[in-house]
Design an enzyme around this catalytic site. Structure first.
Site, short mmCIF file in Angstrom:
data_model
loop_
_atom_site.label_atom_id
_atom_site.label_comp_id
_atom_site.label_asym_id
_atom_site.label_seq_id
_atom_site.Cartn_x
_atom_site.Cartn_y
_atom_site.Cartn_z
N THR A 8 0.81 -1.23 0.00
CA THR A 8 0.00 0.00 0.00
C THR A 8 0.84 1.27 0.00
O THR A 8 0.30 2.37 -0.13
CB THR A 8 -0.94 0.03 1.22
OG1 THR A 8 -0.15 0.01 2.43
CG2 THR A 8 -1.88 -1.16 1.20
N GLY A 9 2.15 1.17 0.15
CA GLY A 9 3.02 2.34 0.15
C GLY A 9 3.35 2.81 -1.26
O GLY A 9 2.95 2.19 -2.26
N ARG A 48 21.37 -4.06 3.16
CA ARG A 48 22.26 -3.69 2.06
C ARG A 48 23.74 -3.89 2.40
O ARG A 48 24.53 -4.20 1.52
CB ARG A 48 22.01 -2.23 1.65
CG ARG A 48 20.73 -2.05 0.86
CD ARG A 48 20.54 -0.62 0.43
NE ARG A 48 19.20 -0.42 -0.13
CZ ARG A 48 18.57 0.73 -0.13
NH1 ARG A 48 19.15 1.81 0.38
NH2 ARG A 48 17.36 0.83 -0.63
N CYS A 55 18.15 4.40 -4.10
CA CYS A 55 17.71 4.98 -5.38
C CYS A 55 18.65 6.08 -5.86
O CYS A 55 18.86 6.25 -7.06
CB CYS A 55 16.29 5.51 -5.27
SG CYS A 55 16.02 6.69 -3.94
N GLN A 82 17.28 15.23 -5.12
CA GLN A 82 16.37 14.10 -5.07
C GLN A 82 14.90 14.53 -5.04
O GLN A 82 14.51 15.44 -4.30
CB GLN A 82 16.69 13.24 -3.86
CG GLN A 82 18.12 12.71 -3.89
CD GLN A 82 18.41 11.70 -2.81
OE1 GLN A 82 17.50 11.01 -2.33
NE2 GLN A 82 19.65 11.60 -2.41
N SER A 91 9.19 12.12 -4.42
CA SER A 91 8.68 10.75 -4.36
C SER A 91 9.64 9.83 -3.63
O SER A 91 9.24 8.79 -3.11
CB SER A 91 8.40 10.21 -5.76
OG SER A 91 9.55 10.28 -6.57
N LYS A 97 24.70 6.43 2.87
CA LYS A 97 24.39 5.41 1.86
C LYS A 97 25.08 5.74 0.54
O LYS A 97 25.61 4.85 -0.14
CB LYS A 97 22.88 5.33 1.63
CG LYS A 97 22.08 4.86 2.84
CD LYS A 97 20.59 4.99 2.56
CE LYS A 97 19.75 4.73 3.79
NZ LYS A 97 18.31 4.98 3.54
N HIS A 107 15.91 11.54 -9.80
CA HIS A 107 17.04 12.02 -9.02
C HIS A 107 18.17 12.43 -9.96
O HIS A 107 18.57 11.67 -10.85
CB HIS A 107 17.56 10.92 -8.09
CG HIS A 107 16.67 10.61 -6.94
ND1 HIS A 107 15.54 11.34 -6.63
CD2 HIS A 107 16.74 9.62 -5.99
CE1 HIS A 107 14.96 10.82 -5.55
NE2 HIS A 107 15.67 9.78 -5.15
N ASN A 153 13.73 7.59 -9.95
CA ASN A 153 13.97 7.00 -8.64
C ASN A 153 12.97 5.94 -8.22
O ASN A 153 13.33 5.02 -7.47
CB ASN A 153 14.02 8.10 -7.57
CG ASN A 153 12.77 8.95 -7.55
OD1 ASN A 153 12.47 9.66 -8.51
ND2 ASN A 153 12.02 8.91 -6.45
N THR A 154 11.73 5.97 -8.69
CA THR A 154 10.79 4.92 -8.29
C THR A 154 10.72 3.79 -9.31
O THR A 154 10.11 2.74 -9.01
CB THR A 154 9.37 5.48 -8.05
OG1 THR A 154 8.82 5.96 -9.26
CG2 THR A 154 9.39 6.57 -7.00
#
Length: 359
Positions: free
Chosen positions: A12-13, A117, A157, A184, A187, A213, A251, A334-335
């Site tokens: 749902t995200g 990761r 991302c 960035q 989203s 990261k 991004h 990015n998504t």
């Protein structure tokens, strides 16, 4: 080929909804089960995401009536799918425990989360760059005492906007250092421009955890397998700043880099245009992995983020620099490339290699 049954944890995200849209009609995978937090349990998917969709999100008709399960029902979910994608929005410790629980239940986990990761025997793969890291799954299965179960992750991302360009140059010329600034999209924070009023007419010069990261994850992608672990390549030094900007998707990265051997600009462009470590055409792979765009004002998110169905990485403004060897500007969606699309491509790669199969 019989389709593999797949579930989405965190369906749902923002990223979970992107997974759902990508998996509807996928040639290899059948979207069979949706899961989210216990508060969504028992609702139809349409009810669970009501009011959450960004304006351009189209809910596939095939999933509207599907019942949402709780991610805590790991045994039931693992019994009813061949593998899962994980896009949970939970604290890192909870995600880490839950992903390992699924793996120990013999359910492969392809994760968009950061929890594993930097785990030594969990591969973090950008399929066109380091597909050979998949071999560490054998060691991970020995640790977990599983036959099918394992965890594989995609990278943050933001690094998709510059690591695809640095990776082949590092292999050829030896990357010494890089300074990166990423700009960035909202989203990436699970927001839209409408739901993020503080970004209007503004730039926020810090994103929690992103700079660490951005500096550490590329070193694991650059690394090698040594026994039962992936050893990061510590030779390159990367320094990063990360900004949140008023852009919906995409991004952008500004990159300055120096090498042990100074490459010519035309050699760099030729390397980028032809590079991909994939030896097979996978359903989600773009025809061109890296696309160079001429012009001082490109790439731009609005014009270039959807190249290759959002899976092509764009680059431009390759120049000599007065302090470093070169500079360039990179861009990735990015998504898609950076999140759900990259994870689906990773699942396709691991299916091709035989790590994911039908029960």
């Amino acid at each position: 080929m019989k389709k593999l049954k797949v579930g989405v944890l965190g369906a749902t995200g923002t990223v979970g909804r992107r997974f759902v849209s990508l998996l509807a009609g996928h040639p290899w995978f059948e979207l069979s089960l949706l899961a989210a937090s216990p508060r969504s349990e028992g609702k139809t998917y349409a009810e669970a995401v009501s009011g959450k969709q960004p304006p351009d999100f189209e809910l596939p008709e095939s999933v509207r009536g599907m019942t949402v399960h709780s991610v805590e029902n790991a045994g039931f979910i693992a019994d009813n799918v061949d593998f899962v994608f994980c896009a949970l929005n939970m604290d890192k410790a909870s995600v880490k425990e839950l992903e390992e629980r699924y793996a120990r239940l013999e359910c492969p986990v392809i994760s968009n989360n950061s929890a594993h990761r930097l785990t030594d025997d969990v591969p973090m793969i950008i399929p066109e760059l380091n597909p050979e890291h998949a071999d560490i799954i054998h060691a991970q299965r020995r640790r977990l005492n599983t036959n099918r179960g394992f965890i594989a992750v995609k990278s943050n991302c933001s690094i998709q906007s510059y690591v695809p360009m640095l990776y082949p140059l590092h292999k050829l010329y030896g990357l010494k250092s890089a300074v990166v600034s990423t700009y960035q999209a909202v989203s990436g924070a699970g927001r839209t421009l409408a739901s993020f009023p503080e970004i209007n007419d503004n730039v926020i010069p810090y994103i929690g955890g992103e700079e660490e990261k951005s500096e550490l994850e590329p070193l694991k992608v650059f690394g090698r397998i040594d026994g039962d672990r992936i050893v990061p390549d510590t030779r390159p030094k990367i320094s990063a700043h990360c900004f949140r900007v008023p852009v919906s998707d995409g991004h952008t990265a500004s990159v300055f880099a120096s090498f042990n051997m100074k490459p010519e600009l035309d050699e760099i462009r030729e390397t980028w245009e032809s590079f991909s470590a994939l030896d097979v055409m996978l359903p989600s792979a773009p025809e061109r992995f890296i696309r160079y765009i001429d012009g001082l004002d490109r790439p731009q998110p609005k014009l270039d983020r959807d190249a290759g169905g959002g899976m092509t990485v764009s680059v431009g403004r390759l120049e000599r620099d007065s302090q470093f060897d070169i500079s360039f500007v990179g861009l990735s969606h990015n998504t898609l490339r950076g999140a759900a699309g990259g994870a689906v491509l990773l699942a396709e790669l691991l299916t091709h290699y035989g790590f994911i199969d039908a029960k």
